[in-house]
Design an enzyme around this catalytic site. Structure first.
Site, PDB file in Angstrom:
ATOM      1  N   GLY A 106      -4.728 -20.887 -12.335  1.00 25.47           N
ATOM      2  CA  GLY A 106      -4.286 -19.782 -11.474  1.00 25.47           C
ATOM      3  C   GLY A 106      -3.018 -19.149 -12.021  1.00 25.47           C
ATOM      4  N   ASP A 107      -2.608 -18.069 -11.382  1.00 24.54           N
ATOM      5  CA  ASP A 107      -1.363 -17.356 -11.747  1.00 24.54           C
ATOM      6  C   ASP A 107      -1.390 -16.808 -13.168  1.00 24.54           C
ATOM      7  OD1 ASP A 107      -0.381 -18.237  -9.227  1.00 24.54           O
ATOM      8  OD2 ASP A 107       0.092 -20.163 -10.138  1.00 24.54           O
ATOM      9  N   GLY A 146      -2.244 -13.752 -13.978  1.00 24.33           N
ATOM     10  CA  GLY A 146      -1.946 -12.311 -14.001  1.00 24.33           C
ATOM     11  C   GLY A 146      -3.190 -11.484 -13.712  1.00 24.33           C
ATOM     12  N   LYS A 147      -4.106 -12.075 -12.948  1.00 23.41           N
ATOM     13  CA  LYS A 147      -5.364 -11.384 -12.646  1.00 23.41           C
ATOM     14  C   LYS A 147      -5.135 -10.094 -11.871  1.00 23.41           C
ATOM     15  CE  LYS A 147      -6.746 -15.159 -10.599  1.00 23.41           C
ATOM     16  NZ  LYS A 147      -5.774 -16.155 -11.004  1.00 23.41           N
ATOM     17  N   ALA A 168      -4.386 -17.411  -2.664  1.00 26.88           N
ATOM     18  CA  ALA A 168      -4.131 -16.539  -3.816  1.00 26.88           C
ATOM     19  C   ALA A 168      -2.913 -15.656  -3.554  1.00 26.88           C
ATOM     20  CB  ALA A 168      -5.352 -15.662  -4.060  1.00 26.88           C
ATOM     21  N   GLY A 169      -2.235 -15.300  -4.633  1.00 25.28           N
ATOM     22  CA  GLY A 169      -1.138 -14.333  -4.548  1.00 25.28           C
ATOM     23  C   GLY A 169      -1.234 -13.452  -5.776  1.00 25.28           C
ATOM     24  N   HIS A 170      -1.925 -12.336  -5.650  1.00 32.74           N
ATOM     25  CA  HIS A 170      -2.134 -11.470  -6.816  1.00 32.74           C
ATOM     26  C   HIS A 170      -1.053 -10.396  -6.851  1.00 32.74           C
ATOM     27  CE1 HIS A 170      -6.622 -12.743  -7.275  1.00 32.74           C
ATOM     28  NE2 HIS A 170      -5.766 -13.727  -7.417  1.00 32.74           N
ATOM     29  N   GLN A 191      -7.512 -17.987  -8.038  1.00 37.06           N
ATOM     30  CA  GLN A 191      -7.186 -19.292  -8.652  1.00 37.06           C
ATOM     31  C   GLN A 191      -7.670 -19.264 -10.113  1.00 37.06           C
ATOM     32  OE1 GLN A 191      -8.861 -19.599  -5.240  1.00 37.06           O
ATOM     33  NE2 GLN A 191      -6.776 -19.080  -4.752  1.00 37.06           N
ATOM     34  N   THR A 246      -8.953 -26.634  -6.069  1.00 34.52           N
ATOM     35  CA  THR A 246      -9.150 -25.945  -4.801  1.00 34.52           C
ATOM     36  C   THR A 246     -10.578 -26.206  -4.336  1.00 34.52           C
ATOM     37  OG1 THR A 246      -8.772 -23.879  -3.614  1.00 34.52           O
ATOM     38  CG2 THR A 246      -9.805 -23.686  -5.805  1.00 34.52           C
ATOM     39  N   THR A 259       3.790 -19.448  -2.387  1.00 34.39           N
ATOM     40  CA  THR A 259       4.619 -20.487  -1.769  1.00 34.39           C
ATOM     41  C   THR A 259       6.051 -20.505  -2.303  1.00 34.39           C
ATOM     42  OG1 THR A 259       3.914 -22.006  -3.491  1.00 34.39           O
ATOM     43  CG2 THR A 259       2.635 -22.025  -1.451  1.00 34.39           C
ATOM     44  N   GLY A 260       6.318 -19.792  -3.405  1.00 34.42           N
ATOM     45  CA  GLY A 260       7.665 -19.797  -3.991  1.00 34.42           C
ATOM     46  C   GLY A 260       7.988 -21.070  -4.761  1.00 34.42           C
ATOM     47  N   SER A 280      -1.080  -8.426 -22.800  1.00 35.43           N
ATOM     48  CA  SER A 280      -0.121  -7.902 -21.818  1.00 35.43           C
ATOM     49  C   SER A 280       1.292  -8.401 -22.153  1.00 35.43           C
ATOM     50  CB  SER A 280      -0.546  -8.358 -20.427  1.00 35.43           C
ATOM     51  OG  SER A 280       0.452  -8.023 -19.494  1.00 35.43           O
TER      52      SER A 280
END
Ligand code: IMP
Length: 424
Positions: free
Chosen positions: A12-13, A15-16, A39-41, A222, A237, A299-300, A412
């Site tokens: 996960g994370d 950069g999707k 998720a946090g996109h 994810q 997950t 969640t930071g 990127s």
């Protein structure tokens, strides 16, 4: 014309969100097919950073229909917050967003259960985002779940209380105390809010769109190494994060899948517990975290950081049938004089593995590295082309391509839309 699928290939994370937003103008429809508010996109443009949890990342582009598919576990409370945050951007969400009636609802008690079960695991905890994902999928698979379409039924409240009470019994057994009443009131407020949106059989919409030759992008959440079947179980997950998940999570046939885009970071990160062979628990790891601002968007939490893991990537490139690779956060490596890539794992019995296996996932393996020279500082903007990149970086990219037997078509160099190099 098929459905293209975009997946994270790590934990996960990757950069999707940025890439979906970047590619979205080439599509008519963008769909989420699994996961939920875990998720946090993150999308960045015009100097503003946006984090989306359940709403697909095509939402900021004009003339794109966004779909939350049946495979998603959907939290109406978080959805209401997300919509309220977007209110200043003048997006007609009632028109641009379709929600599957078959998506499973996350109830307030699912979040409590998530916390209770994590607490009961002690040092073996998964490191869940505690968004109720696992318990909601458990109810789905156990055939007890409530779905988005159910909110329109007369007896929805009764069914809600029936299921909630079963889980409250479980919470009592786990000796987990929490005040449920307040969150219940908020839940029903957000259910009323949800009724204003287009709730439908999204699989019909998507299949009609395919017949009409529309271009569709399925946005994974994810990453493949968190997949319920092929990830580092049990530290995963609860959904199918792989390409196949797009079929069941949207209601499309495998023959309708077109390109499979695999998104990976030029290094690795992981939040939560579980194996991470290339993890760096030293100054280099700290530097990766600092340069990459590696803190969870949901969640930071600080993310664990390490060098790129090729055996794991090879495994998921094969299982997903990846046709094109996109390498993210390449700029984060600018500061390093030497850059390492794990090419093999040395197992306890001394043997070497160049892909993931059941054994390698269930023991401490020693990563074997190949070292590359760093490429130093580089500025990339819309005018940069592949042949203008430093030779050391080109060498890194070509090596990865030859190992993964798949072209790296996007590189990127930062969070902004403009910091994206498309290889012609
Ligand atoms: P859950 O899906 O919230 O139960 O979390 C299970 C595992 O997946 C934990 O290790 C989480 O940190 C991780 N995880 C879940 N969603 C994401 C995500 O979007 N990015 C990165 N890790 C995630």
């Amino acid at each position: 014309m098929g459905v293209d699928v975009l997946l994270g290939l790590q934990w996960g994370d990757e950069g999707k969100g940025k890439i979906v937003d970047f590619l979205a103008p080439g599509y008519n429809v963008v769909c989420r097919f699994q996961g939920g508010p875990n998720a946090g996109h993150t999308l960045k443009f015009g100097g503003i950073t946006h984090v989306l949890h359940q709403i697909p990342s095509g939402i900021f582009r004009d003339n794109i229909q966004n779909v939350i598919g049946n495979g998603v576990v959907f939290d109406p409370v978080i959805f209401k917050n997300e919509v309220e945050k977007l209110s200043e951007y003048n997006i007609d969400l009632n028109k641009k967003l379709l929600i599957s009636k078959r998506a499973t609802l996350i109830l307030p008690v699912h979040r409590l259960l998530d916390s209770a079960m994590e607490a009961s695991k002690g040092k073996d905890k998964i490191g869940s985002t505690l968004r109720g994902i696992g318990p909601a999928y458990q109810d789905k698979i156990g055939r007890n779940g409530l779905r988005v379409g159910d909110i329109l039924a007369q007896d929805f409240k009764k069914r809600f209380h029936h299921l909630t009470n079963q889980h409250l019994d479980m919470l009592a057994y786990l000796k987990f105390e929490a005040d449920h009443k307040e969150s219940e009131a908020k839940f029903f407020e957000s259910i009323d809010f949800l009724k204003k949106f287009q709730l439908m059989d999204t699989e019909q919409f998507i299949n009609t769109a395919i017949e009409e030759g529309k271009r569709i992008l399925a946005e994974g959440a994810q990453g493949s190494l968190l997949d319920i079947d092929f990830g580092s179980y049990p530290f995963v997950t609860s959904s199918s994060t792989m390409a196949a998940g797009a079929c069941t999570g949207l209601g499309i046939a495998p023959s309708k899948i077109g390109e499979v885009f695999g998104v990976f970071k030029a290094y690795c990160t992981r939040v939560g517990s579980g194996p991470f062979p290339t993890e760096l628990q030293d100054e280099t790891g700290e530097q990766l975290r600092k340069e990459g601002a590696e803190f969870g968007a949901t969640t930071g939490r600080p993310r664990r950081c390490g060098w790129l893991d090729l055996p794991a990537l090879k495994y998921v490139v094969t299982l997903n049938g990846v046709t094109q690779l996109f390498m993210m956060k390449t700029d984060v490596l600018n500061v390093f004089e030497k850059i390492k890539v794990c090419t093999h794992y040395k197992l306890k019995d001394g043997s070497m593995a160049n892909t993931l296996t059941y054994e390698s996932l269930n023991q401490d393996v020693e990563p074997v590295y190949r070292t590359f020279d760093g490429w130093g500082n580089l500025e990339v903007n819309e005018a940069t082309t592949f042949d203008l990149l430093p030779a050391q970086l080109v060498k890194y990219i070509l090596f990865l391509e030859s190992e993964l037997k798949t072209p790296i078509n996007i590189v990127s160099f930062g969070p902004d839309r403009s910091q994206t190099l498309v290889r012609k």
